[in-house]
Design a protein around this motif. Structure first.
Motif, mmCIF file in Angstrom:
data_model
loop_
_atom_site.group_PDB
_atom_site.id
_atom_site.type_symbol
_atom_site.label_atom_id
_atom_site.label_comp_id
_atom_site.label_asym_id
_atom_site.label_seq_id
_atom_site.Cartn_x
_atom_site.Cartn_y
_atom_site.Cartn_z
ATOM 1 N N ARG A 1 3.279 -29.282 -65.795
ATOM 2 C CA ARG A 1 2.567 -30.405 -66.397
ATOM 3 C C ARG A 1 1.784 -31.130 -65.321
ATOM 4 O O ARG A 1 2.165 -31.148 -64.150
ATOM 5 C CB ARG A 1 3.527 -31.369 -67.090
ATOM 6 N N GLU B 1 -0.214 -34.797 -64.369
ATOM 7 C CA GLU B 1 -0.422 -36.212 -64.652
ATOM 8 C C GLU B 1 -1.522 -36.736 -63.744
ATOM 9 O O GLU B 1 -1.553 -36.440 -62.549
ATOM 10 C CB GLU B 1 0.864 -37.009 -64.416
ATOM 11 N N SER C 1 -3.628 -38.808 -61.262
ATOM 12 C CA SER C 1 -3.173 -39.597 -60.118
ATOM 13 C C SER C 1 -4.051 -40.812 -59.871
ATOM 14 O O SER C 1 -3.824 -41.568 -58.943
ATOM 15 C CB SER C 1 -3.184 -38.719 -58.857
ATOM 16 N N HIS D 1 -4.734 -34.909 -59.663
ATOM 17 C CA HIS D 1 -3.554 -34.947 -60.511
ATOM 18 C C HIS D 1 -2.317 -34.641 -59.677
ATOM 19 O O HIS D 1 -2.411 -34.155 -58.551
ATOM 20 C CB HIS D 1 -3.654 -33.918 -61.652
ATOM 21 N N ASP E 1 -1.897 -34.319 -70.363
ATOM 22 C CA ASP E 1 -1.116 -35.213 -71.211
ATOM 23 C C ASP E 1 -1.287 -34.908 -72.698
ATOM 24 O O ASP E 1 -0.362 -35.085 -73.492
ATOM 25 C CB ASP E 1 -1.521 -36.663 -70.943
#
Length: 367
Positions: free
Chosen positions: A133, A135, A137, A143, A168
């Motif tokens: 996964r 996310e 940053s 990320h 996401d």
């Protein structure tokens, strides 16, 4: 009707075959397989430099030769016949095709020349093997990755790692990770095929940069279709070598005062293997042709290639081992190397049932 290679493609095949016979005989393949080395860097440097193979299908604007997927298939066929341990498939096929098809011109301009020259060993963590996964940053396209990519080709040697990760909203993105990135752990795996190393990658807040669109599903699908064709070509090369080897053995081995090739059970089996080879070659030639000339037909051709050629190679490699008799079961004989490569390659991009399902979907047979 079976598509045939052009004279230029035949000359490419001949050049690669002669090169591998000189630089990567089976004795050398065994030495690498039984050592801690993943490949011979001198051979790889010469493949990339003298023959220009690493950049064969990379656009000329990015340091490559600009050839098509048929030429890549020709090279893969010879590599499969010789069982050469090389990062060609991981770097010049998987990673290079992903970068070309993601449409990120800045990333392509920065990364493809190194892959084309062979100086950069790259790899791609395939979607099926990557439970990762991403996310954001807060740094533009930066990320942080978390999760595991379970089986990644040549990951221990890669200077550049491309990782498929879920954003996401669940959409797949492709991320660039440096080989020394913080939070990245690379663990070598013990694999059935000693000539094709794999490793597990663990990500713990590992910084990565998004390449291409936030939804890379279409680019990844095309990359996997091209990889399916290239892998099928490698399988075809191994299948052909197994058949050639066992036919030669059947002409020389005498049992009960007769050549074993004269026994009905043997010669009928060899005939079946030859028919399998002819079908596999037709499928691979067609699939490579669609990649260059009829891209709208590629999804069906790629799924067909892996549905048929993977199991076909494994069946021929198994029969090749059995028909050698007792010697075929020994560590000293090469038969087990082809047997293991055949099984490993059959499952590399997913089991045959997955490709049969894809083929049925693409033919509209699932409703």
């Amino acid at each position: 009707m079976k598509l045939i290679l052009t004279e230029e493609q035949k000359e490419l095949a001949s050049s690669v075959r002669r090169f591998l016979a000189d630089t990567s005989p089976m004795t050398r393949v065994r030495e690498i397989a039984e050592s801690d080395a993943s490949y011979d860097p001198v051979v790889w440097e010469r493949m990339a430099g003298e023959l220009g193979l690493a950049g064969l299908a990379i656009p000329e604007a990015h340091g490559g030769s600009g050839f098509g997927q048929t030429e890549v298939a020709v090279v893969m066929e010879e590599l499969g016949a010789a069982l050469t341990p090389t990062p060609f498939f991981a770097s010049a096929v998987l990673a290079a095709n992903a970068l070309v098809r993601l449409g990120d011109e800045d990333a392509a301009k920065e990364l493809l020349p190194g892959i084309a020259s062979g100086r950069t060993i790259a790899t791609l963590a395939l979607p099926d093997a990557a439970a990762v996964r991403a996310e954001a940053s807060g740094d533009g396209d930066g990320h942080l990755l978390s999760g595991t990519a379970a089986r990644v080709l040549y990951a221990m040697d890669a200077d550049l790692i491309l990782v498929t990760a879920a954003l996401d909203d669940g959409r797949p993105g492709v991320f660039r990770v440096g080989s020394d990135a913080p939070g990245l752990t690379r663990t070598p795996l013990t694999t059935l095929d000693l000539t094709t190393p794999q490793a597990r990658l663990d990500f713990a807040g590992t910084p990565a940069r998004l390449i291409g669109p936030a939804n890379a599903g279409e680019a990844l699908a095309r990359t996997l279709d091209l990889a399916s064709v290239a892998l099928a070509a490698e399988q075809l090369g191994g299948l052909r070598r197994c058949l050639d080897t066992i036919v030669e053995y059947a002409k020389l081995r005498v049992q009960f005062g007769r050549y074993v090739g004269s026994f009905q059970g043997v010669k009928h089996k060899l005939a079946d293997m030859h028919c399998t080879l002819e079908q596999a070659e037709s499928i691979v030639r067609y699939a490579a042709w669609t990649a260059d000339e009829a891209p709208e037909e590629l999804p069906i051709a790629a799924a067909l290639a892996q549905s048929y050629v993977g199991p076909a190679y494994f069946q021929v490699a198994k029969d090749h081992l059995l028909l050698h008799g007792g010697i075929g079961f020994t560590w000293e004989h090469d038969a087990h190397l082809y047997y293991k490569r055949a099984k490993s390659a059959e499952l590399l991009l997913g089991p045959p049932r997955r490709h049969r399902g894809l083929l049925a979907d693409r033919l509209g047979l699932n409703g």
